[in-house]
Design an enzyme around this catalytic site. Structure first.
Site, PDB file in Angstrom:
ATOM      1  N   SER A 114       0.821  -1.214   0.000  1.00 33.71           N
ATOM      2  CA  SER A 114       0.000   0.000   0.000  1.00 33.71           C
ATOM      3  C   SER A 114       0.851   1.260   0.000  1.00 33.71           C
ATOM      4  O   SER A 114       1.963   1.280   0.551  1.00 33.71           O
ATOM      5  CB  SER A 114      -0.858  -0.029   1.261  1.00 33.71           C
ATOM      6  N   TYR A 137      -1.978   0.258   9.905  1.00 32.12           N
ATOM      7  CA  TYR A 137      -2.194  -0.452   8.637  1.00 32.12           C
ATOM      8  C   TYR A 137      -0.928  -0.391   7.772  1.00 32.12           C
ATOM      9  O   TYR A 137      -0.419  -1.416   7.303  1.00 32.12           O
ATOM     10  CB  TYR A 137      -3.390   0.156   7.905  1.00 32.12           C
ATOM     11  N   LYS A 141       1.856  -3.420   6.470  1.00 30.74           N
ATOM     12  CA  LYS A 141       2.211  -3.669   5.069  1.00 30.74           C
ATOM     13  C   LYS A 141       3.729  -3.568   4.896  1.00 30.74           C
ATOM     14  O   LYS A 141       4.344  -4.371   4.196  1.00 30.74           O
ATOM     15  CB  LYS A 141       1.493  -2.671   4.154  1.00 30.74           C
TER      16      LYS A 141
END
Ligand code: UDP
Length: 323
Positions: A114, A137, A141
């Site tokens: 991402s 988040y 990643k």
């Protein structure tokens, strides 16, 4: 025929990639626990194994004979990751590492990374930009990117990390169906179709109109990037390669609202809310590397075309796959 294991293939992006893989003649097995994916999104000729990626026994079995794995599974909401980081570390990191260990006979990995790995970018966003996520988040990643990089060195495998910018769009029979929906484009479209207001999170950012700016990439263009990454892995030893997958065009949240009003040909009421925790003000790709190395070129570069394609799905499926 090359065999591909698609982990999380019943989800939004996975289901588009499964179609593209089928069209390109690959044999596919989808592994999905259906916690957020939809059985209905999987074509009938694809084998669906309904299990978790941390299910050792199942993974050992499905990994056998696979030429590559595409890894779409995991939790995806920036705001939620700030509130419940433990779930993100468990699902996105702990389980993924267990999976990679058990599935170690698969030598080519395409990982859904991402733009959130960059944090708050300074200047142009090339892949070499510093990686400094500002939410859990993005951290999860980045953790898996690092782990994959280490694996490519230690075990001489190939791994491509596709750093998605904002996946969007759909088609009449396939689209975004998250419950609850947290993403901007589906939320604005649904607000428009249902005649209710949408909340925009933050209007005091240092951007062109005070709202956050994102780079929306059509899910079919994303699918094409996966196919090209797969071909690169299957044809040469490439080690670890990260690629930005975006159009290079920044669109503000208010511009999304305006474009959706134009597409739906109606006014959509907007409530200006507080900033959402963990949101970088601007995330826009420089996609030159993937264009150069994988000859990838996005077909959808106009936000209205992306939104119209998503609207097609939402109009036909007001309750998502339940409709
Ligand atoms: N956003 C918003 N209202 C919503 C959903 C999202 O204002 O109902 C904003 C969000 O705060 C961010 C942008 O839209 O500024 C894109 O958010 P999204 O969740 O779609 O994707 P992300 O960039 O977090 O991956």
């Amino acid at each position: 025929m090359k065999e591909i294991l698609v982990v999380g293939g019943a989800g939004y992006i996975g289901s588009f990639v499964v179609r593209a893989l089928l069209d390109a003649g690959y044999k596919i097995t989808v592994l999905d626990n259906l916690s957020s994916g939809h059985k209905e999104a999987i074509p009938s000729k694809v084998t669906l194994i309904e299990a978790d990626l941390a299910d050792e026994k199942v993974v050992r079995d499905v990994a056998k004979g696979k030429d590559a794995a595409m890894l779409f599974s995991g939790l995806i909401n920036v705001g939620e990751s700030v509130k419940e980081p433990w779930r993100y570390w468990k699902e996105n990191v702990v389980k993924m590492i267990l999976f990679l260990e058990v599935a170690s006979e698969i030598k080519n990995i395409i990982f859904s990374s991402s733009a959130a790995t960059y944090g708050v970018p300074q200047g142009e966003l090339f892949e070499t930009h510093e990686l400094k996520p500002v939410n859990p988040y993005g951290e999860t990643k980045l953790a898996i990117e690092k782990y994959l990089e280490h694996l490519t060195i230690a075990k001489s495998i190939n791994a491509v990390a596709l750093r998605y910018f904002n996946a969007a769009g759909g088609r009449a029979d396939l689209g975004e169906d998250h419950k609850p929906e947290t993403h901007l484009i589906p939320n604005v479209i649904k607000a428009g179709l249902e005649g209710r207001p949408v909340t925009i999170f933050g209007s005091d950012y240092e951007t062109k109109d005070g709202t956050c700016v994102r780079d929306y990439i059509h899910v079919e263009d994303l699918a094409d990037a996966h196919l090209r990454a797969l071909t690169a892995c299957l044809s040469a030893k490439i080690g670890f390669r990260p690629y930005n997958v975006g159009t290079g065009k920044g669109v503000s949240n208010l511009e999304v609202l305006k474009a959706t009003e134009d597409v739906l040909n109606r006014k959509i009421e907007c409530i200006m809310g507080e900033r959402r925790a963990g949101d970088p003000p601007v995330l826009v790709a420089n996609p030159n590397l993937i264009k150069k190395e994988l000859s990838w070129e996005p077909k959808f570069t106009n936000i209205k075309d992306i939104i119209s394609s998503a609207a097609l799905w939402h109009k036909n499926h007001p309750n998502g796959y339940l409709a």
